[in-house]
Design an enzyme around this catalytic site. Structure first.
Site, mmCIF file in Angstrom:
data_model
loop_
_atom_site.group_PDB
_atom_site.id
_atom_site.type_symbol
_atom_site.label_atom_id
_atom_site.label_comp_id
_atom_site.label_asym_id
_atom_site.label_seq_id
_atom_site.Cartn_x
_atom_site.Cartn_y
_atom_site.Cartn_z
ATOM 1 N N GLN A 102 -52.000 -67.233 83.095
ATOM 2 C CA GLN A 102 -52.726 -65.969 83.235
ATOM 3 C C GLN A 102 -52.646 -65.185 81.930
ATOM 4 O O GLN A 102 -53.174 -64.086 81.827
ATOM 5 C CB GLN A 102 -52.117 -65.148 84.382
ATOM 6 C CG GLN A 102 -52.184 -65.864 85.718
ATOM 7 C CD GLN A 102 -51.254 -65.243 86.758
ATOM 8 O OE1 GLN A 102 -51.612 -64.279 87.427
ATOM 9 N NE2 GLN A 102 -50.068 -65.776 86.889
ATOM 10 N N ASN A 103 -51.949 -65.750 80.939
ATOM 11 C CA ASN A 103 -51.767 -65.051 79.671
ATOM 12 C C ASN A 103 -52.936 -65.324 78.723
ATOM 13 O O ASN A 103 -53.575 -66.364 78.796
ATOM 14 C CB ASN A 103 -50.459 -65.495 79.013
ATOM 15 C CG ASN A 103 -49.251 -65.151 79.863
ATOM 16 O OD1 ASN A 103 -49.335 -64.274 80.725
ATOM 17 N ND2 ASN A 103 -48.156 -65.833 79.654
ATOM 18 N N ASP A 105 -52.400 -64.973 75.318
ATOM 19 C CA ASP A 105 -51.760 -64.965 73.998
ATOM 20 C C ASP A 105 -51.836 -66.278 73.228
ATOM 21 O O ASP A 105 -51.464 -66.336 72.055
ATOM 22 C CB ASP A 105 -50.301 -64.498 74.124
ATOM 23 C CG ASP A 105 -49.518 -65.291 75.176
ATOM 24 O OD1 ASP A 105 -49.695 -66.519 75.250
ATOM 25 O OD2 ASP A 105 -48.717 -64.673 75.908
ATOM 26 N N HIS A 120 -57.510 -66.268 82.246
ATOM 27 C CA HIS A 120 -58.060 -64.999 81.777
ATOM 28 C C HIS A 120 -58.588 -65.096 80.344
ATOM 29 O O HIS A 120 -58.730 -64.090 79.664
ATOM 30 C CB HIS A 120 -57.012 -63.891 81.900
ATOM 31 C CG HIS A 120 -56.606 -63.640 83.332
ATOM 32 N ND1 HIS A 120 -55.385 -63.112 83.705
ATOM 33 C CD2 HIS A 120 -57.263 -63.881 84.492
ATOM 34 C CE1 HIS A 120 -55.325 -63.038 85.025
ATOM 35 N NE2 HIS A 120 -56.438 -63.501 85.531
ATOM 36 N N CYS A 128 -69.167 -64.210 69.705
ATOM 37 C CA CYS A 128 -70.312 -63.348 69.412
ATOM 38 C C CYS A 128 -71.125 -63.135 70.692
ATOM 39 O O CYS A 128 -71.476 -64.097 71.380
ATOM 40 C CB CYS A 128 -71.179 -63.959 68.332
ATOM 41 S SG CYS A 128 -72.688 -63.011 68.037
ATOM 42 N N CYS A 149 -70.319 -60.559 64.020
ATOM 43 C CA CYS A 149 -70.589 -61.945 63.633
ATOM 44 C C CYS A 149 -71.502 -61.932 62.399
ATOM 45 O O CYS A 149 -72.146 -60.907 62.111
ATOM 46 C CB CYS A 149 -71.284 -62.612 64.814
ATOM 47 S SG CYS A 149 -71.931 -64.256 64.544
ATOM 48 N N CYS A 151 -74.269 -63.149 62.241
ATOM 49 C CA CYS A 151 -75.646 -62.935 62.722
ATOM 50 C C CYS A 151 -75.914 -61.464 63.036
ATOM 51 O O CYS A 151 -77.044 -61.086 63.353
ATOM 52 C CB CYS A 151 -75.908 -63.787 63.974
ATOM 53 S SG CYS A 151 -75.324 -63.061 65.523
ATOM 54 N N SER A 190 -45.156 -63.182 89.351
ATOM 55 C CA SER A 190 -44.850 -62.966 90.765
ATOM 56 C C SER A 190 -45.970 -63.531 91.618
ATOM 57 O O SER A 190 -45.876 -63.566 92.838
ATOM 58 C CB SER A 190 -44.670 -61.470 91.048
ATOM 59 O OG SER A 190 -45.840 -60.784 90.660
ATOM 60 N N GLU A 216 -36.824 -61.499 88.307
ATOM 61 C CA GLU A 216 -36.371 -60.886 89.561
ATOM 62 C C GLU A 216 -36.978 -61.674 90.713
ATOM 63 O O GLU A 216 -38.002 -62.326 90.546
ATOM 64 C CB GLU A 216 -36.881 -59.434 89.660
ATOM 65 C CG GLU A 216 -36.192 -58.502 88.703
ATOM 66 C CD GLU A 216 -36.914 -57.162 88.602
ATOM 67 O OE1 GLU A 216 -37.811 -56.890 89.433
ATOM 68 O OE2 GLU A 216 -36.580 -56.407 87.683
HETATM 69 ZN ZN LIG Z 1 -73.510 -64.276 66.232
#
Ligand SMILES: [Zn+2]
Length: 257
Positions: A102-103, A105, A120, A128, A149, A151, A190, A216
């Site tokens: 779900q990260n 990064d 995600h 673009c 971009c 363009c 969780s 936890e």
């Molecule tokens: Zn573009």
């Protein structure tokens, strides 16, 4: 070695198609604060105002100023930790097949993991909005906002913003993997946010063992998890991988490695 780690190690050592489900908790030790929950980014920044696709379409500059510049800085500096590296080692050992994260990064790929479903999307790339061209975020300068971009089109992070849906292909593949894996390793989440939340349930119903690593106890701990390892993801993952190697050595002899 504590008892639950040994139990988890014995379970995983016998597996060939483990699926990992990861969330913000695995990247905390890389210096990335969580979005949700107490102290999370969404307590300081209203996601509907600054992380919704409609907000971006209306005023991309404001979204970059308030949210994306900060994210680009934090994510650009982050490096994989022992949690990400541990999952990479499990893949190398022929145990882990796919990571569903779900990260945004990109740290699983940085650690070397090859099959990563990013529920995600990822901040590692910008896309673009006019021509669809993808650029490495590191190559995108923020001298003028929003970044553009070649363009002339406006660039956006290749993430799923609020108001957007997870691509059907990723969703279907994740559900299929959950239904066919021999164990699911839930790390740093969780699993209360849909649709990721349903995956451990699918896996459990299909007969997979559920191993959980979280800071936890979570709603999964009591009802779903076969083994729950409570503590920092990096530390526990390091211990777990060492324990899995030990179990494999004892079972198959040192020649396997
Ligand atoms: Zn573009």
């Amino acid at each position: 070695m504590t008892q639950p780690i040994q139990q988890a190690a014995v379970t995983l050592a016998a597996c060939r198609s483990v699926v990992a489900l990861t969330g913000a908790g695995i990247s905390v030790e890389s210096g990335i604060p969580p979005f949700r929950g107490k102290g999370g980014l969404w307590e300081k920044i209203d996601p509907i105002k600054y992380a919704h696709i409609d907000a971006y379409a209306q005023d991309p500059e404001a979204v970059w100023r308030v949210l994306f510049m900060k994210l680009k800085d934090v994510l650009g500096k982050a490096r994989p930790n022992a949690g990400h590296n541990g999952l990479y080692h499990l893949e190398q050992m022929g145990i882990l097949k796919t990571i569903i994260t779900q990260n945004i990064d990109g740290l699983h790929q940085q650690a070397g993991s090859r099959d990563v479903i990013e529920f995600h999307g990822t901040f590692a790339f910008q896309r673009c909005m006019s021509c669809g061209q993808k650029l490495d975020s590191k190559q995108v300068t923020l001298e003028t906002l929003p970044p553009r971009c070649a363009c002339g089109g406006v660039l956006r992070p290749d993430v799923i913003m609020f108001g957007e849906i997870i691509p059907m292909h990723d969703l279907q593949r994740s559900q299929m993997l959950a239904a066919t894996c021999d164990a699911m390793l839930v790390v740093g989440t969780s699993a209360t946010v849909q649709p990721a939340a349903y995956l451990p349930v699918i896996a459990k119903r299909s007969g997979a063992a559920i191993v959980e690593i979280n800071a936890e106890p979570t709603p999964l701990t009591v009802d779903i998890s076969d083994v729950a390892l409570i503590g920092k993801a990096g530390k526990i993952m390091g211990e777990l991988v060492a324990a899995v190697k030990q179990v494999r050595m004892e079972t198959h002899g040192a020649n396997d490695f």
